[in-house]
Design a protein around this motif. Structure first.
Motif, PDB file in Angstrom:
ATOM      1  N   PRO A 226       0.983  -1.265  -0.011  1.00  0.00           N
ATOM      2  CA  PRO A 226      -0.202   0.071  -0.256  1.00  0.00           C
ATOM      3  C   PRO A 226       0.735   1.435  -0.157  1.00  0.00           C
ATOM      4  O   PRO A 226       0.451   2.447  -0.641  1.00  0.00           O
ATOM      5  CB  PRO A 226      -0.941  -0.235   1.239  1.00  0.00           C
TER       6      PRO A 226
ATOM      7  N   THR B 171       0.577   3.836  -3.122  1.00  0.00           N
ATOM      8  CA  THR B 171       0.395   5.206  -2.907  1.00  0.00           C
ATOM      9  C   THR B 171       1.252   6.194  -3.523  1.00  0.00           C
ATOM     10  O   THR B 171       1.065   7.181  -3.970  1.00  0.00           O
ATOM     11  CB  THR B 171      -0.260   5.683  -1.605  1.00  0.00           C
TER      12      THR B 171
ATOM     13  N   TRP C 204      -6.964  -2.173   2.518  1.00  0.00           N
ATOM     14  CA  TRP C 204      -5.628  -2.817   2.939  1.00  0.00           C
ATOM     15  C   TRP C 204      -4.581  -1.716   3.401  1.00  0.00           C
ATOM     16  O   TRP C 204      -4.343  -0.725   2.791  1.00  0.00           O
ATOM     17  CB  TRP C 204      -5.102  -3.421   1.734  1.00  0.00           C
ATOM     18  N   GLU C 205      -4.225  -1.729   4.747  1.00  0.00           N
ATOM     19  CA  GLU C 205      -3.390  -0.921   5.116  1.00  0.00           C
ATOM     20  C   GLU C 205      -2.128  -1.478   5.561  1.00  0.00           C
ATOM     21  O   GLU C 205      -2.164  -2.709   6.329  1.00  0.00           O
ATOM     22  CB  GLU C 205      -4.080  -0.141   6.550  1.00  0.00           C
TER      23      GLU C 205
ATOM     24  N   ARG D 250      -2.792   3.224   2.876  1.00  0.00           N
ATOM     25  CA  ARG D 250      -4.007   2.342   2.677  1.00  0.00           C
ATOM     26  C   ARG D 250      -4.525   2.312   1.087  1.00  0.00           C
ATOM     27  O   ARG D 250      -4.489   3.528   0.532  1.00  0.00           O
ATOM     28  CB  ARG D 250      -5.038   2.331   3.602  1.00  0.00           C
ATOM     29  N   VAL D 251      -4.844   1.352   0.591  1.00  0.00           N
ATOM     30  CA  VAL D 251      -5.446   1.151  -0.882  1.00  0.00           C
ATOM     31  C   VAL D 251      -6.754   0.319  -0.801  1.00  0.00           C
ATOM     32  O   VAL D 251      -6.812  -0.607  -0.139  1.00  0.00           O
ATOM     33  CB  VAL D 251      -4.390   0.576  -1.915  1.00  0.00           C
TER      34      VAL D 251
ATOM     35  N   THR E 239      -8.729  -2.193  -2.015  1.00  0.00           N
ATOM     36  CA  THR E 239      -8.372  -3.360  -2.666  1.00  0.00           C
ATOM     37  C   THR E 239      -9.223  -4.141  -3.004  1.00  0.00           C
ATOM     38  O   THR E 239     -10.411  -4.402  -2.460  1.00  0.00           O
ATOM     39  CB  THR E 239      -7.129  -4.126  -1.878  1.00  0.00           C
TER      40      THR E 239
END
Length: 254
Positions: free
Chosen positions: A133, A137, A164-165, A171-172, A174
């Motif tokens: 992640p 990012t 998802w972190e 985080r993204v 997912t």
């Protein structure tokens, strides 16, 4: 929100899995030609493709086709995903390796298409580094598509959409592609109706949207004429959730 299945036309292609890179290159060329032909035949068809290396090969060996792709990207019907040079092993490489993948790939996409990938895309990598992640990012991607590990290998990872972190707080959003009977993973090698019905059956008011990936994969190929006719027939029947020709970008926006 209306329940909807976002149908993602794609062609998973391992350029050097069981063959020399020259064969992988020609499979990329044949797959891209097929996707462009489907766009000429069906104005609602949308195609998603990752791996900057494939685009560079086509730019070098078939400049006319590359210009067709550029036109479709501008139109919004050919969607660039991944933001990495090649779909890698995501377990063993170090952070610098991942960072360079993104640096060279996103620079390439920006220089050739005037846009960068917004969604990370590793549909067949067998595991995923805990810090992805952060790496995604920092490379300009706020969403991620993955699939493995599969059922029975790691059942603590949610299927479908989840946040998802990584340990640093990055985080993204997912999406883990559904596997198992009826779902057929990141593509299909036969009729689509059962796959679409399986995805429609998991929708709830809490998670009203999902993605179903279709198109012949592994050695390339992509969506077929029959695939698109099947989707049109199911759309015309008007039963169940909305069926959308879509892309990961559009799904995550929704």
């Amino acid at each position: 929100m209306q329940h909807a299945v976002h149908l993602i036309g794609n062609a998973h292609l391992d350029p050097v899995w069981l063959w020399r890179w020259t064969e992988g290159c020609q499979e990329a060329r044949a797959t891209f030609r097929s996707a462009l032909d489907r766009m000429n035949e069906f104005p609602d068809f949308i195609f998603t493709c990752a791996q900057a290396a494939l685009y560079q090969w086509i730019e070098e060996i078939d400049p006319a086709m590359f210009e067709e792709i550029r036109a479709r990207v501008r139109e919004g019907r050919w969607v660039i995903a991944g933001g990495w040079w090649m779909q890698p092993d995501c377990n063993i490489p170090g952070g610098e390796s991942f960072a360079r993948q993104a640096l060279y790939s996103q620079r390439y996409f920006q220089s050739r298409f005037g846009a960068r990938a917004r969604v990370g895309y590793n549909v067949d990598s067998f595991g995923h580094n805990l810090m992805l992640p952060q790496l995604l990012t920092k490379a300009g991607m706020d969403a991620y598509v993955m699939m493995r590990p599969g059922p029975g290998e790691n059942d603590t990872i949610p299927r479908g959409a989840f946040w998802w972190e990584s340990p640093d707080g990055s985080r993204v959003l997912t999406f883990r592609i559904y596997q198992g009977p009826g779902f057929a993973a990141y593509g299909n090698f036969g009729p689509l109706d059962e796959k679409i019905k399986a995805h429609a059956g998991i929708l709830t008011d809490a998670q009203p949207l999902t993605m179903a990936f279709y198109g012949v994969g592994n050695h390339g190929g992509g969506p077929t004429i029959e695939n698109i006719h099947e989707i049109h027939r199911l759309q015309a029947a008007g039963e169940g959730p909305q069926l959308l020709f879509s892309s990961p970008n559009a799904f995550f926006d929704a």
